[in-house]
Enzyme design. Sequence first.
Site, PDB file in Angstrom:
ATOM      1  N   THR A 178       0.822  -1.209   0.000  1.00 10.56           N
ATOM      2  CA  THR A 178       0.000   0.000   0.000  1.00 10.56           C
ATOM      3  C   THR A 178       0.856   1.260   0.000  1.00 10.56           C
ATOM      4  OG1 THR A 178      -1.764  -1.180   1.127  1.00 10.56           O
ATOM      5  CG2 THR A 178      -1.846   1.205   1.264  1.00 10.56           C
TER       6      THR A 178
ATOM      7  N   TYR B 226       3.115 -13.265   4.767  1.00 11.59           N
ATOM      8  CA  TYR B 226       2.086 -12.485   4.084  1.00 11.59           C
ATOM      9  C   TYR B 226       1.698 -13.199   2.799  1.00 11.59           C
ATOM     10  CZ  TYR B 226      -0.163  -8.388   1.864  1.00 11.59           C
ATOM     11  OH  TYR B 226      -1.042  -7.529   1.238  1.00 11.59           O
TER      12      TYR B 226
ATOM     13  N   TYR C 262       5.965 -12.996  -8.621  1.00 11.21           N
ATOM     14  CA  TYR C 262       6.361 -13.052 -10.028  1.00 11.21           C
ATOM     15  C   TYR C 262       6.975 -14.397 -10.424  1.00 11.21           C
ATOM     16  CZ  TYR C 262       8.191 -11.781 -14.600  1.00 11.21           C
ATOM     17  OH  TYR C 262       8.446 -11.745 -15.947  1.00 11.21           O
TER      18      TYR C 262
ATOM     19  N   ARG D 107      -1.652 -10.534  -5.810  1.00  5.81           N
ATOM     20  CA  ARG D 107      -0.487  -9.734  -6.190  1.00  5.81           C
ATOM     21  C   ARG D 107       0.733 -10.588  -6.525  1.00  5.81           C
ATOM     22  NH1 ARG D 107      -0.770  -4.227  -5.541  1.00  5.81           N
ATOM     23  NH2 ARG D 107      -2.406  -3.384  -4.205  1.00  5.81           N
TER      24      ARG D 107
ATOM     25  N   LYS E 177      -0.264 -12.890   7.854  1.00  9.04           N
ATOM     26  CA  LYS E 177      -1.264 -12.002   7.273  1.00  9.04           C
ATOM     27  C   LYS E 177      -1.873 -12.740   6.086  1.00  9.04           C
ATOM     28  CE  LYS E 177      -2.039  -7.555   4.977  1.00  9.04           C
ATOM     29  NZ  LYS E 177      -1.437  -6.337   4.397  1.00  9.04           N
TER      30      LYS E 177
END
Length: 317
Positions: free
Chosen positions: A73, A161, A135, A166, A190
């Site tokens: 973010t 996480y 990726y 993403r 998370k």
Amino acid sequence: MREPIQIFIFAFFQGQQALFDTLDMLQQQLRGTGVALVTPFTTNGAIDWTGLERLINHVIEGGVNYVVTLGTTGETPTLSSDEKLDLIKFTFEKVSKRVPVVVGIGDYSTADVVSRLEKCPLDDAAAILSVSPFYSKPTQEGIFQHYKAIAAASPKPIILYNVPARTGRNMTAETTLRLAHEVENIVAMKEASGDMLQCMQIIRDKPKDFLVISGDDGVAFPQLACGMDGVISVAANYFAKDFSAMVKATLDGNIAEGRRLHYKMLEGFDLMFMENNPAGIKAFLSFDKIIENTFRLPILPVSNDLQAKINTFLKGY
């Protein structure tokens, strides 16, 4: 006088007790609302330090339990190495120990993460939030070995996480639980997969002292009701007071109050993530003039149509 072996045993158990005390304190620090801070920019593209200080004060005064710097973010892919170091130092300085600070350090290269862990000023950090490799789409065993290596190198506890939207690769419940049970320096997760069944499997089978933290604002309320320990939130940048109150009420067992606050913010969640994060949350924050509505490419402001809907929602909030 104690014999050398007695001295060794005494020192060992003192060290173990100190470790247990530290972990117990960390469990308390990371329970509740964390906020993934945005990085404000000026109109010429520089980091807006005045806006960041204003935002830090806004969320702390709103009641969040801790802050996270250098998360996605915060537009970290657009920041230079020097800017990242400056952001860490500035956040520590302006938070001034009012709440704990978690630092985001993640990459698709395990060696690069280890190198950054060695170079970053982390003495005042409560923990490291490290995103699953993105990726490169490693196997589950590759993800496990990545986290095992960085946990061994990290001077601070690691929060896993998982955000497959993403990274391009989901970290399964089995991999998460294996890390939770087998790697000592990994203390929390998370979870932002959006898969409620996966979340519940982790909650059910995790070690007692391992925290499961929501990374999805829109479903945080039901996830907390299912047994999650808190949220690392984007929306709490703006809704600091109501979001923190929702999390606290739900964790305290006051489901009715948690539900009320959840539905009060629900339309806001939808608008905030409709086009892009952090474009949405910056549109909210700029409405109250907390920060400027500015970005670094490839992120752009939300569309005029969405901005008008956000403005209408906030005028009536």
